[in-house]
Scaffold this motif. Structure first.
Motif, PDB file in Angstrom:
ATOM      1  N   ALA A 133      79.654  44.376-145.253  1.00 39.67           N
ATOM      2  CA  ALA A 133      78.263  44.801-145.089  1.00 39.67           C
ATOM      3  C   ALA A 133      77.941  45.138-143.637  1.00 39.67           C
ATOM      4  O   ALA A 133      77.036  45.931-143.369  1.00 39.67           O
ATOM      5  CB  ALA A 133      77.321  43.709-145.600  1.00 39.67           C
ATOM      6  N   LEU A 134      78.682  44.558-142.710  1.00 39.58           N
ATOM      7  CA  LEU A 134      78.485  44.857-141.295  1.00 39.58           C
ATOM      8  C   LEU A 134      79.277  46.082-140.845  1.00 39.58           C
ATOM      9  O   LEU A 134      79.243  46.456-139.676  1.00 39.58           O
ATOM     10  CB  LEU A 134      78.863  43.648-140.438  1.00 39.58           C
ATOM     11  CG  LEU A 134      77.921  42.453-140.583  1.00 39.58           C
ATOM     12  CD1 LEU A 134      78.467  41.253-139.832  1.00 39.58           C
ATOM     13  CD2 LEU A 134      76.526  42.813-140.096  1.00 39.58           C
ATOM     14  N   GLY A 135      80.033  46.688-141.774  1.00 43.42           N
ATOM     15  CA  GLY A 135      80.743  47.918-141.463  1.00 43.42           C
ATOM     16  C   GLY A 135      82.207  47.760-141.127  1.00 43.42           C
ATOM     17  O   GLY A 135      82.854  48.706-140.683  1.00 43.42           O
ATOM     18  N   LEU A 170      76.848  49.582-147.453  1.00 42.76           N
ATOM     19  CA  LEU A 170      75.745  49.170-146.582  1.00 42.76           C
ATOM     20  C   LEU A 170      76.073  49.365-145.110  1.00 42.76           C
ATOM     21  O   LEU A 170      75.201  49.704-144.317  1.00 42.76           O
ATOM     22  CB  LEU A 170      75.418  47.689-146.800  1.00 42.76           C
ATOM     23  CG  LEU A 170      74.622  47.313-148.028  1.00 42.76           C
ATOM     24  CD1 LEU A 170      74.551  45.798-148.144  1.00 42.76           C
ATOM     25  CD2 LEU A 170      73.240  47.913-147.966  1.00 42.76           C
ATOM     26  N   GLY A 171      77.322  49.092-144.749  1.00 46.30           N
ATOM     27  CA  GLY A 171      77.720  49.130-143.351  1.00 46.30           C
ATOM     28  C   GLY A 171      77.332  50.404-142.637  1.00 46.30           C
ATOM     29  O   GLY A 171      76.543  50.373-141.682  1.00 46.30           O
ATOM     30  N   PRO A 172      77.831  51.551-143.080  1.00 48.00           N
ATOM     31  CA  PRO A 172      77.503  52.794-142.383  1.00 48.00           C
ATOM     32  C   PRO A 172      76.011  53.159-142.481  1.00 48.00           C
ATOM     33  O   PRO A 172      75.449  53.751-141.574  1.00 48.00           O
ATOM     34  CB  PRO A 172      78.346  53.851-143.090  1.00 48.00           C
ATOM     35  CG  PRO A 172      79.396  53.103-143.825  1.00 48.00           C
ATOM     36  CD  PRO A 172      78.841  51.739-144.095  1.00 48.00           C
ATOM     37  N   ALA A 173      75.366  52.762-143.573  1.00 53.52           N
ATOM     38  CA  ALA A 173      73.967  53.125-143.761  1.00 53.52           C
ATOM     39  C   ALA A 173      73.037  52.360-142.824  1.00 53.52           C
ATOM     40  O   ALA A 173      71.973  52.855-142.460  1.00 53.52           O
ATOM     41  CB  ALA A 173      73.567  52.871-145.210  1.00 53.52           C
ATOM     42  N   HIS A 174      73.415  51.149-142.432  1.00 52.57           N
ATOM     43  CA  HIS A 174      72.508  50.306-141.655  1.00 52.57           C
ATOM     44  C   HIS A 174      73.071  49.813-140.333  1.00 52.57           C
ATOM     45  O   HIS A 174      72.443  48.989-139.676  1.00 52.57           O
ATOM     46  CB  HIS A 174      72.097  49.081-142.488  1.00 52.57           C
ATOM     47  CG  HIS A 174      71.395  49.457-143.746  1.00 52.57           C
ATOM     48  ND1 HIS A 174      70.094  49.895-143.779  1.00 52.57           N
ATOM     49  CD2 HIS A 174      71.828  49.478-145.028  1.00 52.57           C
ATOM     50  CE1 HIS A 174      69.748  50.166-145.023  1.00 52.57           C
ATOM     51  NE2 HIS A 174      70.775  49.928-145.797  1.00 52.57           N
ATOM     52  N   GLN A 175      74.242  50.281-139.969  1.00 52.45           N
ATOM     53  CA  GLN A 175      74.895  49.769-138.762  1.00 52.45           C
ATOM     54  C   GLN A 175      74.162  50.238-137.515  1.00 52.45           C
ATOM     55  O   GLN A 175      73.830  51.401-137.362  1.00 52.45           O
ATOM     56  CB  GLN A 175      76.354  50.210-138.710  1.00 52.45           C
ATOM     57  CG  GLN A 175      77.123  49.486-137.639  1.00 52.45           C
ATOM     58  CD  GLN A 175      78.616  49.671-137.814  1.00 52.45           C
ATOM     59  OE1 GLN A 175      79.064  50.392-138.686  1.00 52.45           O
ATOM     60  NE2 GLN A 175      79.389  49.035-136.981  1.00 52.45           N
ATOM     61  N   ALA A 176      73.944  49.298-136.619  1.00 57.73           N
ATOM     62  CA  ALA A 176      73.233  49.604-135.381  1.00 57.73           C
ATOM     63  C   ALA A 176      74.170  50.156-134.312  1.00 57.73           C
ATOM     64  O   ALA A 176      73.720  50.613-133.285  1.00 57.73           O
ATOM     65  CB  ALA A 176      72.548  48.336-134.867  1.00 57.73           C
ATOM     66  N   GLY A 177      75.440  50.103-134.532  1.00 57.19           N
ATOM     67  CA  GLY A 177      76.407  50.594-133.550  1.00 57.19           C
ATOM     68  C   GLY A 177      77.017  49.453-132.765  1.00 57.19           C
ATOM     69  O   GLY A 177      76.388  48.438-132.530  1.00 57.19           O
TER      70      GLY A 177
END
Length: 191
Positions: free
Chosen positions: A59-61, A98-105
């Motif tokens: 989920a964190l990418g 979820l990872g790519p959709a919500h990742q802050a970088g």
């Protein structure tokens, strides 16, 4: 380098060494707390926690290597779990979306912890960086830009070297834990 800079560097090294040592202590504390709840470890419960950690990483990418590192298992075992457990595979796939959709970088604290734990455990920095989703050149730029990250990585390398020094003259072996495996019913006799 003047005295003030040397003092700052020494403090940063001490801070980093204590933090890296604390990463291993946190794992020990978690195992101790689980044992306090149930003194007879259950393999299926432990694997459930490991699966949850892998889903969290996804989920964190993080990719498969990062998910396996977060779960504390080899990447091949993660692949076997995905094949054998469709619910887990579905959860990991959904979490990966979820990872790519919500990742802050960036790798964040979670990724840095995975990276440091892997390096402190003896994994080469370039391989550990890949687990955390970084290319070696990105890790180098991060180290150059952030003296705290550089000090943490140096401390992790020193910890790994210290472990290797203690292991000199001994053959690497397997680590075993006693766990309770729930009874799956009567077993067939061999043959």
């Amino acid at each position: 380098m003047d005295d003030q800079e040397r003092d700052a560097e020494r403090e940063r090294r001490q801070w980093a060494a204590a933090l890296v040592a604390g990463l291993g202590a946190a794992e020990d504390i978690e195992r101790t707390l689980a044992a306090a709840l149930d003194p007879r470890p259950d393999l299926s419960a432990e694997n459930g926690v490991r699966r949850a950690r892998a889903v969290h990483a996804a989920a964190l990418g993080f990719g498969p290597a990062g998910c396996a590192a977060a779960a504390g298992i080899p990447e091949a075992m993660l692949a076997r779990w995905r094949v054998r457990d469709p619910a887990f595979d579905g959860a990991l796939t959904a979490a990966s979306a979820l990872g790519p959709a919500h990742q802050a970088g960036g790798i964040g604290g979670f990724g840095l912890r995975l990276l440091l734990q892997a390096v402190a455990g003896g994994v080469r920095a370039s391989s550990a960086a890949a687990m955390a989703g970084l290319r070696p050149d990105q890790l180098l730029r991060l180290r150059r830009a952030n003296p705290q990250v550089s000090a943490l990585l140096d401390a992790a390398v020193r910890q790994a070297r210290g472990r290797r020094g203690k292991d000199r003259g001994t053959r690497p072996g397997h680590s075993y834990r006693l766990v309770q495996v729930p009874d799956a019913g009567p077993r067939k006799p061999p043959g």
